[in-house]
Design a protein around this motif. Structure first.
Motif, PDB file in Angstrom:
ATOM      1  N   ASP A 166       0.859  -1.191   0.000  1.00 56.99           N
ATOM      2  CA  ASP A 166       0.000   0.000   0.000  1.00 56.99           C
ATOM      3  C   ASP A 166       0.893   1.238   0.000  1.00 56.99           C
ATOM      4  OD1 ASP A 166      -1.870   1.973   0.340  1.00 56.99           O
ATOM      5  OD2 ASP A 166      -2.888   1.029   2.023  1.00 56.99           O
ATOM      6  N   ILE A 167       1.312   1.652  -1.213  1.00 56.75           N
ATOM      7  CA  ILE A 167       2.319   2.715  -1.283  1.00 56.75           C
ATOM      8  C   ILE A 167       1.750   4.094  -0.973  1.00 56.75           C
ATOM      9  CG2 ILE A 167       3.884   1.465  -2.799  1.00 56.75           C
ATOM     10  CD1 ILE A 167       2.790   3.007  -5.137  1.00 56.75           C
ATOM     11  N   ARG A 168       0.442   4.248  -1.047  1.00 57.76           N
ATOM     12  CA  ARG A 168      -0.141   5.522  -0.606  1.00 57.76           C
ATOM     13  C   ARG A 168       0.097   5.727   0.890  1.00 57.76           C
ATOM     14  NH1 ARG A 168      -4.063   8.276  -3.677  1.00 57.76           N
ATOM     15  NH2 ARG A 168      -4.358   7.404  -5.771  1.00 57.76           N
ATOM     16  N   ALA A 169      -0.050   4.648   1.662  1.00 58.23           N
ATOM     17  CA  ALA A 169       0.194   4.739   3.100  1.00 58.23           C
ATOM     18  C   ALA A 169       1.663   5.030   3.370  1.00 58.23           C
ATOM     19  CB  ALA A 169      -0.225   3.441   3.784  1.00 58.23           C
ATOM     20  N   ILE A 170       2.552   4.411   2.592  1.00 60.07           N
ATOM     21  CA  ILE A 170       3.988   4.663   2.753  1.00 60.07           C
ATOM     22  C   ILE A 170       4.310   6.110   2.399  1.00 60.07           C
ATOM     23  CG2 ILE A 170       6.277   4.080   1.855  1.00 60.07           C
ATOM     24  CD1 ILE A 170       5.212   1.183   1.548  1.00 60.07           C
ATOM     25  N   ALA A 213       5.969   8.721   5.015  1.00 58.54           N
ATOM     26  CA  ALA A 213       7.267   9.343   4.729  1.00 58.54           C
ATOM     27  C   ALA A 213       7.157  10.863   4.662  1.00 58.54           C
ATOM     28  CB  ALA A 213       7.823   8.803   3.415  1.00 58.54           C
ATOM     29  N   ARG A 214       6.034  11.345   4.153  1.00 60.04           N
ATOM     30  CA  ARG A 214       5.867  12.803   3.999  1.00 60.04           C
ATOM     31  C   ARG A 214       5.468  13.480   5.302  1.00 60.04           C
ATOM     32  NH1 ARG A 214       0.785  14.792   0.674  1.00 60.04           N
ATOM     33  NH2 ARG A 214      -0.112  14.029   2.650  1.00 60.04           N
ATOM     34  N   ASP A 215       4.530  12.867   6.025  1.00 60.38           N
ATOM     35  CA  ASP A 215       3.944  13.536   7.184  1.00 60.38           C
ATOM     36  C   ASP A 215       4.316  12.914   8.523  1.00 60.38           C
ATOM     37  OD1 ASP A 215       2.569  15.141   5.316  1.00 60.38           O
ATOM     38  OD2 ASP A 215       0.942  13.668   5.198  1.00 60.38           O
ATOM     39  N   GLY A 216       4.776  11.666   8.518  1.00 59.99           N
ATOM     40  CA  GLY A 216       5.093  10.981   9.761  1.00 59.99           C
ATOM     41  C   GLY A 216       6.584  10.855   9.976  1.00 59.99           C
ATOM     42  N   LEU A 266      13.151   6.150   3.058  1.00 58.52           N
ATOM     43  CA  LEU A 266      12.186   7.006   3.742  1.00 58.52           C
ATOM     44  C   LEU A 266      12.765   8.377   4.058  1.00 58.52           C
ATOM     45  CD1 LEU A 266      10.657   4.473   6.298  1.00 58.52           C
ATOM     46  CD2 LEU A 266       9.467   5.490   4.337  1.00 58.52           C
ATOM     47  N   ARG A 267      14.083   8.433   4.170  1.00 55.68           N
ATOM     48  CA  ARG A 267      14.722   9.691   4.556  1.00 55.68           C
ATOM     49  C   ARG A 267      15.087  10.565   3.361  1.00 55.68           C
ATOM     50  NH1 ARG A 267      17.349   5.820   7.888  1.00 55.68           N
ATOM     51  NH2 ARG A 267      19.247   5.911   6.619  1.00 55.68           N
ATOM     52  N   GLY A 268      14.961  10.025   2.144  1.00 55.36           N
ATOM     53  CA  GLY A 268      15.301  10.783   0.945  1.00 55.36           C
ATOM     54  C   GLY A 268      14.068  11.373   0.283  1.00 55.36           C
ATOM     55  N   PRO A 269      14.263  12.295  -0.669  1.00 55.23           N
ATOM     56  CA  PRO A 269      13.122  12.965  -1.304  1.00 55.23           C
ATOM     57  C   PRO A 269      12.443  12.173  -2.413  1.00 55.23           C
ATOM     58  CG  PRO A 269      15.175  13.832  -2.180  1.00 55.23           C
ATOM     59  CD  PRO A 269      15.560  12.863  -1.083  1.00 55.23           C
ATOM     60  N   ASP A 270      13.139  11.219  -3.025  1.00 58.62           N
ATOM     61  CA  ASP A 270      12.619  10.624  -4.253  1.00 58.62           C
ATOM     62  C   ASP A 270      11.443   9.675  -4.045  1.00 58.62           C
ATOM     63  OD1 ASP A 270      14.356  12.080  -5.738  1.00 58.62           O
ATOM     64  OD2 ASP A 270      15.517  10.383  -6.523  1.00 58.62           O
ATOM     65  N   LEU A 271      11.363   9.008  -2.908  1.00 59.82           N
ATOM     66  CA  LEU A 271      10.258   8.081  -2.691  1.00 59.82           C
ATOM     67  C   LEU A 271       8.927   8.832  -2.627  1.00 59.82           C
ATOM     68  CD1 LEU A 271       9.122   5.280  -2.134  1.00 59.82           C
ATOM     69  CD2 LEU A 271       9.718   5.576   0.275  1.00 59.82           C
ATOM     70  N   VAL A 272       8.874   9.874  -1.845  1.00 62.29           N
ATOM     71  CA  VAL A 272       7.647  10.672  -1.754  1.00 62.29           C
ATOM     72  C   VAL A 272       7.312  11.286  -3.104  1.00 62.29           C
ATOM     73  CG1 VAL A 272       6.651  12.777  -0.771  1.00 62.29           C
ATOM     74  CG2 VAL A 272       7.849  11.156   0.704  1.00 62.29           C
ATOM     75  N   GLU A 273       8.315  11.820  -3.777  1.00 58.02           N
ATOM     76  CA  GLU A 273       8.091  12.467  -5.069  1.00 58.02           C
ATOM     77  C   GLU A 273       7.656  11.463  -6.133  1.00 58.02           C
ATOM     78  OE1 GLU A 273       7.924  15.193  -8.274  1.00 58.02           O
ATOM     79  OE2 GLU A 273       7.596  15.292  -6.119  1.00 58.02           O
TER      80      GLU A 273
END
Length: 355
Positions: A65-69, A73-76, A294-301
């Motif tokens: 469930d990558i929306r949850a991830i 990563a973005r808000d938690g 989780l600590r980098g920008p590319d996963l969220v983006e």
């Protein structure tokens, strides 16, 4: 209604992933419930085999469930994702060592986490509808759920191609790459399920296994191995674009659209996986890498661009392969101390499943 269903028919226990609107994407609760069911069936003498399927017409499982991830990563603080991966990877290892036949019906789309709950099984069935992929580099992530272990074992550099590009493969190519064992036409799956209820797995398979339609990868082995054997992603891309083969050029263009950081970390992960050996050691490595993502920008983006906004134009950071240094890559493999997954010790004492 639960997102995963369980029932026993004859001596076959069934796991049915049941989130068809989300293409059966795995949640943390689903992972925990599957693990609990496997525990019960392992010690139940009436259960002779476990069968994994998914509801809906589109496929077995699109992944986690990558929306949850993304939201975590973005808000938690990433703890929810880390907890999910910890249990998911442990489940992947358990499936690989399960003492009873684990029959995964890899019909339709099977991606990411879907590969993790199927391709580690002892009996892996594909159909003419199968499309199997580890597409993580396209969302700024790295193949996990034991994906780098499986792809490191593929012939030649086929696994490197699939890991870096995320390209989906059909039945014949999945068999060639060692991601599956048997081809059964999709129309025969209900009859196969009926036979599994009363027959030994080998006998049930013998009634339905056929030769798959031709694949595509075998014909390209020359340029695939020549290009993807290079030591860096930059050199792989250069070789691909220099080939006088349209498929190689298309692959090179597709490769350069992925996250530069994810590409370099994926290549390093795959090459290290070849040396690590046991699945448990590779899963330990993947857990470190996933936590670092989780600590980098590319996963969220990447998830934003591909799944949430669907504009398909991720703004990678850094933007170019040349700007991702060896030190940047090495940070993804840093030990986690007390937070390690810690599966590796079990690898030296657990035998492969023989059935």
């Amino acid at each position: 209604m639960s997102d995963v269903q369980f029932h026993v028919t004859g001596h076959a226990a069934h796991i049915t992933l049941d989130r068809p609107k989300a293409l059966n994407a795995l949640t943390h609760d689903m992972v925990l419930r599957i693990d609990e069911a496997l525990t019960g069936w392992e010690h139940d003498p009436a259960v002779g085999a476990v069968v994994l399927t998914g509801t809906g017409e589109r496929g077995l499982c699109a992944g986690g469930d990558i929306r949850a991830i993304h939201d975590d990563a973005r808000d938690g603080d990433g703890t929810a994702s880390a907890a999910f991966w910890r249990d998911e990877y442990r489940l992947n290892a358990r499936i690989a060592r399960y003492p009873k036949p684990y029959v995964a019906v890899m019909d339709g789309i099977v991606m990411g986490g879907g590969v993790g709950v199927s391709a580690h099984g002892s009996v892996r069935i594909v159909t003419e509808r199968s499309r199997i992929a580890m597409p993580e580099t396209g969302i700024g992530f790295v193949p996990d759920v034991g994906g780098t272990y499986l792809l490191a074992l593929a012939p030649g550099e086929l696994g490197t191609l699939l890991a870096l590009t995320g390209a989906p493969v059909g039945a014949a190519d999945a068999l060639l790459c060692g991601l599956a064992d048997h081809f059964v036409p999709s129309a025969a799956l209900p009859a196969l399920a009926d036979d599994l209820a009363g027959l030994p797995v080998r006998d049930a398979l013998a009634r339905h296994v056929q030769e798959p339609p031709p694949g595509q990868l075998a014909a390209g082995r020359t340029w695939i191995d020549a290009c993807f054997s290079a030591g860096t992603v930059e050199e792989i891309a250069r070789r691909l674009l220099a080939q006088d083969v349209p498929a190689a050029d298309e692959t090179g263009v597709a490769l350069l659209a992925k996250s530069p950081t994810a590409l370099k970390v994926t290549l390093a992960s795959l090459r290290r996986a070849r040396r690590l050996g046991a699945l448990e050691r590779v899963l330990d490595q993947e857990y470190r890498v996933s936590r670092a993502c989780l600590r980098g920008p590319d996963l969220v983006e990447g998830i934003r661009a591909q799944v949430i906004d669907k504009d398909r134009t991720p703004n990678w950071s850094p933007k170019a392969l040349a700007d991702v240094t060896e030190a940047d890559v090495e940070r993804f493999f840093a030990p986690l101390g007390e937070q390690e997954l810690g599966l590796a010790p079990a690898a030296d004492t657990t035998e492969e499943v023989v059935w």
